[in-house]
Design a protein around this motif. Structure first.
Motif, PDB file in Angstrom:
ATOM      1  N   ALA A   1      29.687  -9.533 108.708  1.00 38.54           N
ATOM      2  CA  ALA A   1      28.632 -10.531 108.562  1.00 38.54           C
ATOM      3  C   ALA A   1      28.818 -11.414 107.330  1.00 38.54           C
ATOM      4  N   GLU A   2      29.298 -10.830 106.230  1.00 39.25           N
ATOM      5  CA  GLU A   2      29.270 -11.538 104.947  1.00 39.25           C
ATOM      6  C   GLU A   2      30.623 -12.036 104.457  1.00 39.25           C
ATOM      7  N   ALA A   3      31.705 -11.388 104.863  1.00 40.58           N
ATOM      8  CA  ALA A   3      33.022 -11.751 104.334  1.00 40.58           C
ATOM      9  C   ALA A   3      33.447 -13.178 104.657  1.00 40.58           C
ATOM     10  N   PRO A   4      33.198 -13.695 105.886  1.00 43.94           N
ATOM     11  CA  PRO A   4      33.665 -15.062 106.170  1.00 43.94           C
ATOM     12  C   PRO A   4      33.137 -16.112 105.201  1.00 43.94           C
ATOM     13  N   GLY A   5      31.993 -15.862 104.602  1.00 44.40           N
ATOM     14  CA  GLY A   5      31.421 -16.843 103.686  1.00 44.40           C
ATOM     15  C   GLY A   5      32.056 -16.877 102.312  1.00 44.40           C
ATOM     16  N   VAL A   6      32.851 -15.846 101.982  1.00 46.05           N
ATOM     17  CA  VAL A   6      33.413 -15.799 100.628  1.00 46.05           C
ATOM     18  C   VAL A   6      34.932 -15.639 100.611  1.00 46.05           C
ATOM     19  N   MET A   7      35.562 -15.481 101.766  1.00 46.28           N
ATOM     20  CA  MET A   7      37.011 -15.253 101.753  1.00 46.28           C
ATOM     21  C   MET A   7      37.777 -16.568 101.885  1.00 46.28           C
ATOM     22  N   SER A   8      39.058 -16.489 101.609  1.00 49.02           N
ATOM     23  CA  SER A   8      39.936 -17.658 101.665  1.00 49.02           C
ATOM     24  C   SER A   8      39.932 -18.281 103.057  1.00 49.02           C
TER      25      SER A   8
ATOM     26  N   LYS B   1      50.220  -2.729  92.560  1.00 49.00           N
ATOM     27  CA  LYS B   1      48.773  -2.858  92.376  1.00 49.00           C
ATOM     28  C   LYS B   1      48.125  -1.527  92.731  1.00 49.00           C
ATOM     29  N   HIS B   2      46.865  -1.345  92.333  1.00 48.91           N
ATOM     30  CA  HIS B   2      46.156  -0.123  92.670  1.00 48.91           C
ATOM     31  C   HIS B   2      45.084  -0.413  93.716  1.00 48.91           C
ATOM     32  N   PHE B   3      45.023   0.470  94.725  1.00 45.97           N
ATOM     33  CA  PHE B   3      44.047   0.313  95.797  1.00 45.97           C
ATOM     34  C   PHE B   3      43.378   1.662  96.067  1.00 45.97           C
ATOM     35  N   PRO B   4      42.144   1.631  96.589  1.00 48.80           N
ATOM     36  CA  PRO B   4      41.407   2.880  96.815  1.00 48.80           C
ATOM     37  C   PRO B   4      41.995   3.708  97.954  1.00 48.80           C
ATOM     38  N   VAL B   5      41.993   5.018  97.746  1.00 50.72           N
ATOM     39  CA  VAL B   5      42.442   5.995  98.748  1.00 50.72           C
ATOM     40  C   VAL B   5      41.506   7.195  98.661  1.00 50.72           C
ATOM     41  N   PRO B   6      41.417   8.017  99.709  1.00 44.59           N
ATOM     42  CA  PRO B   6      40.587   9.227  99.604  1.00 44.59           C
ATOM     43  C   PRO B   6      41.167  10.208  98.588  1.00 44.59           C
ATOM     44  N   VAL B   7      40.283  10.862  97.832  1.00 45.06           N
ATOM     45  CA  VAL B   7      40.732  11.868  96.876  1.00 45.06           C
ATOM     46  C   VAL B   7      41.555  12.941  97.580  1.00 45.06           C
ATOM     47  N   LEU B   8      41.112  13.343  98.765  1.00 42.87           N
ATOM     48  CA  LEU B   8      41.804  14.378  99.534  1.00 42.87           C
ATOM     49  C   LEU B   8      42.851  13.756 100.454  1.00 42.87           C
TER      50      LEU B   8
ATOM     51  N   CYS C   1      35.965  -7.485  99.110  1.00 40.07           N
ATOM     52  CA  CYS C   1      35.211  -6.232  99.129  1.00 40.07           C
ATOM     53  C   CYS C   1      34.569  -5.962  97.770  1.00 40.07           C
ATOM     54  N   SER C   2      35.307  -6.253  96.696  1.00 39.67           N
ATOM     55  CA  SER C   2      34.759  -6.073  95.356  1.00 39.67           C
ATOM     56  C   SER C   2      33.566  -6.998  95.129  1.00 39.67           C
ATOM     57  N   LYS C   3      33.687  -8.242  95.546  1.00 42.21           N
ATOM     58  CA  LYS C   3      32.600  -9.207  95.369  1.00 42.21           C
ATOM     59  C   LYS C   3      31.349  -8.791  96.145  1.00 42.21           C
ATOM     60  N   LEU C   4      31.547  -8.260  97.347  1.00 36.49           N
ATOM     61  CA  LEU C   4      30.422  -7.866  98.196  1.00 36.49           C
ATOM     62  C   LEU C   4      29.976  -6.425  97.940  1.00 36.49           C
ATOM     63  N   GLN C   5      30.670  -5.740  97.028  1.00 33.93           N
ATOM     64  CA  GLN C   5      30.383  -4.331  96.723  1.00 33.93           C
ATOM     65  C   GLN C   5      30.471  -3.472  97.992  1.00 33.93           C
ATOM     66  N   ILE C   6      31.553  -3.681  98.714  1.00 35.63           N
ATOM     67  CA  ILE C   6      31.840  -2.922  99.927  1.00 35.63           C
ATOM     68  C   ILE C   6      32.989  -1.966  99.647  1.00 35.63           C
ATOM     69  N   ARG C   7      32.797  -0.709  99.992  1.00 33.13           N
ATOM     70  CA  ARG C   7      33.816   0.315  99.750  1.00 33.13           C
ATOM     71  C   ARG C   7      34.771   0.389 100.941  1.00 33.13           C
ATOM     72  N   TYR C   8      36.044   0.474 100.647  1.00 34.72           N
ATOM     73  CA  TYR C   8      37.061   0.635 101.683  1.00 34.72           C
ATOM     74  C   TYR C   8      38.164   1.521 101.127  1.00 34.72           C
ATOM     75  N   GLN C   9      39.126   1.850 101.971  1.00 37.73           N
ATOM     76  CA  GLN C   9      40.259   2.664 101.545  1.00 37.73           C
ATOM     77  C   GLN C   9      41.473   2.351 102.406  1.00 37.73           C
ATOM     78  N   LEU C  10      42.650   2.541 101.826  1.00 35.65           N
ATOM     79  CA  LEU C  10      43.877   2.453 102.625  1.00 35.65           C
ATOM     80  C   LEU C  10      43.861   3.577 103.654  1.00 35.65           C
ATOM     81  N   ALA C  11      44.391   3.293 104.835  1.00 39.83           N
ATOM     82  CA  ALA C  11      44.341   4.262 105.929  1.00 39.83           C
ATOM     83  C   ALA C  11      45.681   4.324 106.641  1.00 39.83           C
TER      84      ALA C  11
ATOM     85  N   PHE D   1      41.591  -9.370 100.549  1.00 40.86           N
ATOM     86  CA  PHE D   1      40.636  -8.442 101.153  1.00 40.86           C
ATOM     87  C   PHE D   1      39.969  -7.594 100.069  1.00 40.86           C
ATOM     88  N   ASP D   2      40.764  -7.093  99.133  1.00 37.02           N
ATOM     89  CA  ASP D   2      40.241  -6.280  98.032  1.00 37.02           C
ATOM     90  C   ASP D   2      39.272  -7.097  97.180  1.00 37.02           C
ATOM     91  N   ARG D   3      39.608  -8.355  96.911  1.00 28.13           N
ATOM     92  CA  ARG D   3      38.730  -9.216  96.109  1.00 28.13           C
ATOM     93  C   ARG D   3      37.382  -9.421  96.800  1.00 28.13           C
TER      94      ARG D   3
END
Length: 264
Positions: free
Chosen positions: A74-81, A242-249, A30-40, A26-28
């Motif tokens: 819309a875009e992830a199915p075309g590039v994901m495993s 591994k490192h994953f994005p999280v909100p600063v706050l 999002c990185s390829k599509l330049q989509i921002r996400y965060q752990l929740a 999922f992280d790969r």
């Protein structure tokens, strides 16, 4: 459907191993599509408190803005495993959630709440969209109230006998909203509800929240509304090495969700 399985520590370790690989893919993507996400939710709590999975947790939670969420669908199915399936109402008509799940093909992990649904039941990662809200304006307050009513109607449909634990207003307004929505054709509701969720999508995002999971209780709902900066400003934390994005706050976010979140 398979019989109910109790997840002992060994099964949870096996489940977590699969989910970590799903999160990395999922992280790969999002990185390829330049989509921002965060752990929740529980995954954010796990990153902060355990530097990985909460030992007894059984899923992965991620969040992104509605705009990025729409692009991802819309875009992830075309590039994901091909080992993964992106589940939404569009790709799996039997799926009833208003968020998405990334599922692992050739696996089965059925939630008790969905045991009767004839949809994909693979091991999953939850993807939650966050929408713009405006709790400080009259239109924004009406927006939140209508979403809460819709959530109350959904709760009544899914749990018609929950009764005693419901606040008084829910006992009245839940059935009223439910029977009102029952008169609306399903096809129309499928159009109107997303329009309600994204009512303020073109407004400057001063505040955001996960409307698709908004609590019915107004005080709980208020605690989960975030200033946009608390959602869009990200850092990273270790999670299972591994490192994953999280909100600063993240401390502010977790206190809103769980209170004293460092206490087990």
């Amino acid at each position: 459907m398979s019989a109910q399985v109790v997840l002992n520590s060994k099964k949870l370790e096996q489940l977590h191993a699969v989910q970590l690989q799903m999160l990395l893919e999922f992280d790969r993507v999002c990185s390829k599509l330049q989509i921002r996400y965060q752990l929740a939710a529980g995954s954010l709590l796990g990153a902060v408190r355990h530097q990985g999975f909460i030992p007894w947790d059984d899923d992965v939670d991620v969040a992104m803005s509605r705009r990025d969420y729409t692009r991802f669908l819309a875009e992830a199915p075309g590039v994901m495993s091909r080992q993964l399936f992106l589940q939404s109402r569009a790709t799996d008509p039997a799926f009833t959630g208003w968020f998405a799940k990334l599922r692992c093909n050739d696996s089965e992990f059925c939630e008790a709440s969905a045991v009767s649904a004839c949809c994909h039941h693979g091991i999953y990662l939850d993807i939650f969209p966050f929408d713009t809200v405006a709790p400080e304006t009259p239109l924004g307050k009406l927006h939140i109230a209508l979403v809460r009513l819709a959530r109350a109607a959904q709760a009544m449909r899914l749990h018609p006998h929950q009764g005693k634990l419901s606040p008084s207003w829910q006992k009245v307004m839940g059935p009223l909203a439910y029977w009102t929505l029952q008169s609306v054709p399903r096809s129309v509701g499928q159009i109107l509800y997303p329009m309600l969720l994204t009512l303020l999508a073109n407004s400057p995002p001063v505040h955001v929240t996960c409307l698709v999971m908004m609590p019915i209780d107004i005080q709980q709902a208020k605690r989960l509304i975030r200033p946009a900066g608390a959602f869009f400003h990200l850092t990273s934390l270790p999670f299972e090495g591994k490192h994953f994005p999280v909100p600063v706050l993240y401390d502010q976010v977790l206190r809103g969700l769980y209170g004293d979140y460092m206490t087990l």
